[in-house]
Structure formats: C-alpha cells, structure tokens
Design a protein around this motif. Sequence first.
Motif, short mmCIF file in Angstrom:
data_model
loop_
_atom_site.label_atom_id
_atom_site.label_comp_id
_atom_site.label_asym_id
_atom_site.label_seq_id
_atom_site.Cartn_x
_atom_site.Cartn_y
_atom_site.Cartn_z
N THR A 36 44.81 38.77 40.95
CA THR A 36 45.04 40.05 40.27
C THR A 36 44.36 40.16 38.91
N ARG A 37 44.15 39.02 38.23
CA ARG A 37 43.57 39.07 36.88
C ARG A 37 42.39 38.12 36.69
N ASP A 38 42.07 37.35 37.75
CA ASP A 38 41.03 36.34 37.68
C ASP A 38 41.31 35.36 36.53
N GLU A 39 42.57 34.92 36.47
CA GLU A 39 42.98 33.97 35.45
C GLU A 39 43.63 32.75 36.10
N PHE A 40 43.55 31.63 35.39
CA PHE A 40 44.22 30.41 35.84
C PHE A 40 44.81 29.73 34.61
N ASN A 41 46.09 29.36 34.71
CA ASN A 41 46.76 28.70 33.60
C ASN A 41 47.12 27.28 34.01
N ILE A 42 46.40 26.31 33.46
CA ILE A 42 46.60 24.92 33.82
C ILE A 42 48.01 24.45 33.46
N GLU A 43 48.64 25.12 32.47
CA GLU A 43 49.98 24.74 32.04
C GLU A 43 51.02 25.72 32.56
N SER A 44 50.73 26.35 33.68
CA SER A 44 51.65 27.32 34.26
C SER A 44 53.03 26.71 34.48
N LYS A 45 54.06 27.43 34.04
CA LYS A 45 55.43 26.95 34.17
C LYS A 45 56.06 27.48 35.46
N THR A 46 57.09 26.81 35.92
CA THR A 46 57.80 27.21 37.12
C THR A 46 58.35 28.62 36.97
N THR A 47 58.14 29.45 37.97
CA THR A 47 58.67 30.81 37.95
C THR A 47 60.18 30.78 38.12
N ILE A 48 60.86 31.54 37.29
CA ILE A 48 62.30 31.67 37.41
C ILE A 48 62.60 33.09 37.86
N GLY A 49 63.23 33.21 39.03
CA GLY A 49 63.50 34.55 39.56
C GLY A 49 62.28 35.09 40.26
N VAL A 50 61.83 36.28 39.85
CA VAL A 50 60.70 36.93 40.53
C VAL A 50 59.80 37.62 39.51
N GLU A 51 58.50 37.48 39.71
CA GLU A 51 57.51 38.20 38.92
C GLU A 51 56.59 38.92 39.90
N PHE A 52 55.89 39.96 39.43
CA PHE A 52 54.94 40.61 40.33
C PHE A 52 53.72 41.10 39.56
N ALA A 53 52.66 41.33 40.31
CA ALA A 53 51.43 41.90 39.77
C ALA A 53 50.79 42.73 40.87
N THR A 54 49.84 43.58 40.51
CA THR A 54 49.23 44.47 41.50
C THR A 54 47.71 44.41 41.44
N ARG A 55 47.11 44.80 42.54
CA ARG A 55 45.66 45.00 42.59
C ARG A 55 45.35 45.97 43.71
N THR A 56 44.40 46.84 43.49
CA THR A 56 44.00 47.83 44.49
C THR A 56 42.65 47.43 45.07
N ILE A 57 42.57 47.40 46.41
CA ILE A 57 41.31 47.09 47.09
C ILE A 57 41.04 48.15 48.14
N GLU A 58 39.84 48.14 48.69
CA GLU A 58 39.48 49.11 49.73
C GLU A 58 39.35 48.41 51.07
N VAL A 59 39.99 49.00 52.08
CA VAL A 59 39.90 48.48 53.45
C VAL A 59 39.57 49.65 54.37
N ASP A 60 38.48 49.56 55.08
CA ASP A 60 38.06 50.61 56.00
C ASP A 60 38.05 51.99 55.35
N GLY A 61 37.59 52.04 54.11
CA GLY A 61 37.49 53.31 53.40
C GLY A 61 38.80 53.81 52.81
N LYS A 62 39.89 53.03 52.96
CA LYS A 62 41.19 53.42 52.42
C LYS A 62 41.51 52.54 51.21
#
Length: 220
Positions: A36-62
């Motif tokens: 979603t952001r083309d990022e990588f965090n080598i020190e990424s911490k364990t997710t607690i609960g839920v997080e979300f992110a979005t990205r829009t792509i095109e599939v078959d013209g949609k």
Amino acid sequence: MSNSAEDYSYDYEYLFKIVLVGESSVGKSNLLSRFTRDEFNIESKTTIGVEFATRTIEVDGKRIKAQIWDTAGQERYRAVTAAYYRGAVGALLVYDISNSSSYEGASRWLSELKDHADANIVVELVGNKSDLNHLRAVPTDEAKSFATEKGLLFTEASALNSENVELAFQQLIKAIYDMVSKHQFDMNDYGNDNKPITGGQTITLTPTPKDSKIKKDSCC
C-alpha cells in the motif's frame, strides 16, 4: 488514489475487504505496508488488535479499492480480531518460509476462516521472507501441494525486497473480481445497502453503481 482525509474522489467501482492472517512475526504488517505504501520497517512491532490500509488498482478496466486488514497473530487477540472476518471476500494466509511452525499453523488459520468468513472467501497462501532462502525450513513444493489440496492460490514473496508482493495481492484481487463477475458472491450481503462507507464502520464488499454519484465521507 490519495488516502488523504480531504480527498473525496471515489473513482472506484468495487471495494473489497481483505484480511491478512497468520502467526505472529511472519511479516503481515510489512506485506501490507509494502503493497500500500511501498515501505518496509525492519523494526516493525507486533500488531495489537487490527490495522488497515487501502490501495486502488485496475482489473479488466474496473477500478477496485482493496481495503486490507492486518489481524494480530497472537492467540490472546483472536477474540478481538474474529469479528473482522465478517464481510471479508479475500484473505492472505501468511507464513514465514524460514519458520516451519508458522507454516504448520496454516491449517488452524484455514479453520478459523471457515468458522468466521464467507464460504466463498478467496484465500491465498503466501510464503513470506523468500529473501531468507538460505534459511528455508518450508519446501516450496510442499507448500504448493498444500495450497492445491485446499484450493488456495499460492505464491512466495519478500516484503523486504518487494519480490512478488505486487503479484500476491494482485492475483488475489483478480480472483475475487472473477468470482464477483460470476456472481459467486451475493454483493448485497457485503455492503451497507450500497451506502457510502463512513468512519467507524466495518468495511465490506460494496458495489458502486456505474452511473450513480458517491456522496463524500470521512473514511481514508
């Protein structure tokens, strides 16, 4: 497409809710941030609960907006995250190719998806950390055979160096779109009466009528 709160241009035709599942520390959060952001965090911490992110792509013209939820892997958070399976039309089941126990947990996660998600949910098995091939503990052929047996998509990827991350998400989204096109998902079951999504609501699969206008809202 901008994720700015001020951007109200809803130029997408479908919104798919996708969940990331798998044991803790397999790299789910970094797969999400890489896609979603083309990022990588080598020190990424364990997710607690839920997080979300979005990205829009095109599939078959949609234009398809994927809203991807990163669920915590620890046992003690299972009760919290279970509710977030509701409405999901796709799942990435992630394991670490250098950690055999994370792969052995895949069957349990499949059972959890079966218990909490729609029967038609599209699942892709993803062996993350392919950059650690020298430490490989899970043979590719074994994982591929498991995926075939269970009717899952399969790929190996590396959030660290981006290898196959795009492929993993895109082939999952394409498979979901193909099912929607074949009407294997009853889309009315996944939306909020086709209303725009507003902050605080669980995000589900929502069709956007081609000729209708989308009211602005406050969500991402």
